[in-house]
Design a protein around this motif. Structure first.
Motif, mmCIF file in Angstrom:
data_model
loop_
_atom_site.group_PDB
_atom_site.id
_atom_site.type_symbol
_atom_site.label_atom_id
_atom_site.label_comp_id
_atom_site.label_asym_id
_atom_site.label_seq_id
_atom_site.Cartn_x
_atom_site.Cartn_y
_atom_site.Cartn_z
ATOM 1 N N UNK A 50 -5.526 -6.888 -6.491
ATOM 2 C CA UNK A 50 -6.205 -5.411 -7.106
ATOM 3 C C UNK A 50 -4.937 -4.911 -7.754
ATOM 4 N N UNK A 51 -3.573 -5.559 -7.710
ATOM 5 C CA UNK A 51 -2.379 -5.007 -8.045
ATOM 6 C C UNK A 51 -2.263 -3.645 -7.255
ATOM 7 N N UNK A 52 -2.332 -3.591 -6.058
ATOM 8 C CA UNK A 52 -2.095 -2.623 -5.090
ATOM 9 C C UNK A 52 -1.356 -2.662 -4.116
ATOM 10 N N UNK A 53 -0.396 -1.669 -3.965
ATOM 11 C CA UNK A 53 0.410 -1.688 -2.547
ATOM 12 C C UNK A 53 0.162 -0.460 -1.603
ATOM 13 N N UNK A 107 2.282 1.995 -18.637
ATOM 14 C CA UNK A 107 2.683 1.760 -17.250
ATOM 15 C C UNK A 107 2.267 2.820 -16.634
ATOM 16 N N UNK A 108 1.485 2.524 -15.282
ATOM 17 C CA UNK A 108 1.165 3.597 -14.410
ATOM 18 C C UNK A 108 1.260 3.032 -13.016
ATOM 19 N N UNK A 109 2.012 4.087 -12.196
ATOM 20 C CA UNK A 109 1.912 3.806 -10.856
ATOM 21 C C UNK A 109 1.244 5.238 -10.109
ATOM 22 N N UNK A 110 0.076 5.029 -9.591
ATOM 23 C CA UNK A 110 -0.499 6.116 -9.022
ATOM 24 C C UNK A 110 -0.608 6.023 -7.655
ATOM 25 N N UNK A 111 0.192 6.795 -7.061
ATOM 26 C CA UNK A 111 0.041 6.931 -5.547
ATOM 27 C C UNK A 111 -1.027 8.016 -5.047
ATOM 28 N N UNK A 112 -1.795 7.761 -3.935
ATOM 29 C CA UNK A 112 -2.461 8.650 -3.188
ATOM 30 C C UNK A 112 -2.599 8.433 -2.031
ATOM 31 N N UNK A 113 -3.427 9.248 -1.022
ATOM 32 C CA UNK A 113 -3.568 9.173 0.230
ATOM 33 C C UNK A 113 -2.929 10.264 0.939
ATOM 34 N N UNK A 115 9.530 5.629 -2.256
ATOM 35 C CA UNK A 115 10.653 6.426 -1.987
ATOM 36 C C UNK A 115 10.086 7.680 -1.933
ATOM 37 N N UNK A 116 11.038 8.567 -1.028
ATOM 38 C CA UNK A 116 10.233 10.011 -0.814
ATOM 39 C C UNK A 116 11.371 10.894 -1.199
ATOM 40 N N UNK A 117 10.869 12.028 -1.483
ATOM 41 C CA UNK A 117 11.386 13.097 -1.990
ATOM 42 C C UNK A 117 11.315 14.466 -1.172
ATOM 43 N N UNK A 118 11.861 14.912 -0.600
ATOM 44 C CA UNK A 118 11.797 16.249 0.330
ATOM 45 C C UNK A 118 12.656 17.353 -0.367
ATOM 46 N N UNK A 178 5.655 5.550 -5.509
ATOM 47 C CA UNK A 178 5.739 4.190 -5.787
ATOM 48 C C UNK A 178 6.254 3.857 -6.834
ATOM 49 N N UNK A 179 7.362 2.871 -6.719
ATOM 50 C CA UNK A 179 8.019 2.524 -7.885
ATOM 51 C C UNK A 179 7.935 0.799 -8.136
#
Length: 126
Positions: free
Chosen positions: A75-78, A1-7, A36-39, A95-96
């Motif tokens: 494309x299985x993209x969000x 399983x992969x969820x790769x965030x970029x940008x 979700x975000x983490x600062x 992303x989750x």
């Protein structure tokens, strides 16, 4: 399983960024996808979520009206379009994949997060 965030990146306050999440290794249509975000020094915050089956969306109050989530089921993209960025939006964004039985569209379903990946850094300068 992969969820790769970029940008992610560095942007001035008031600017925009578009984050992308590439999902693989699971049946995309069977899950909701959330950001979700983490600062540093802050609690994790669920920002937005979208149902892959019916497109139902959720936004945290802190981003409502400024962020827009969308998905491409082929494309299985969000994507997360972030406008009018503020310094307080600075965080690592992840992303989750979320079990849809936990998602009602009215709150971020932290307990339903089955998979998530390394995030992308967003830095907003004042």
């Amino acid at each position: 399983v992969q969820l790769q965030a970029c940008g992610g990146g560095l942007v001035q306050a008031g600017g925009s960024l578009r984050l992308s999440c590439a999902a693989s290794g699971f049946t995309f249509d069977d899950y909701a996808i959330g950001w979700f975000r983490q600062a540093p020094g802050k609690e994790r915050e669920g920002v937005s979520c979208i149902s892959s089956s019916d497109g139902n969306t959720y936004y945290a109050d802190s981003v409502k009206g400024r962020f827009t989530i969308s998905s491409d089921n082929v494309k299985n993209m969000v994507y997360l379009q972030m406008n009018s960025l503020k310094p307080e939006d600075t965080a690592v964004y992840h992303c989750a994949a979320i079990d849809p039985t936990y998602y009602r569209g009215t709150y971020f379903p932290y307990y339903g997060m089955n998979y998530w990946g390394e995030g992308t850094q967003v830095t907003v300068s004042s």
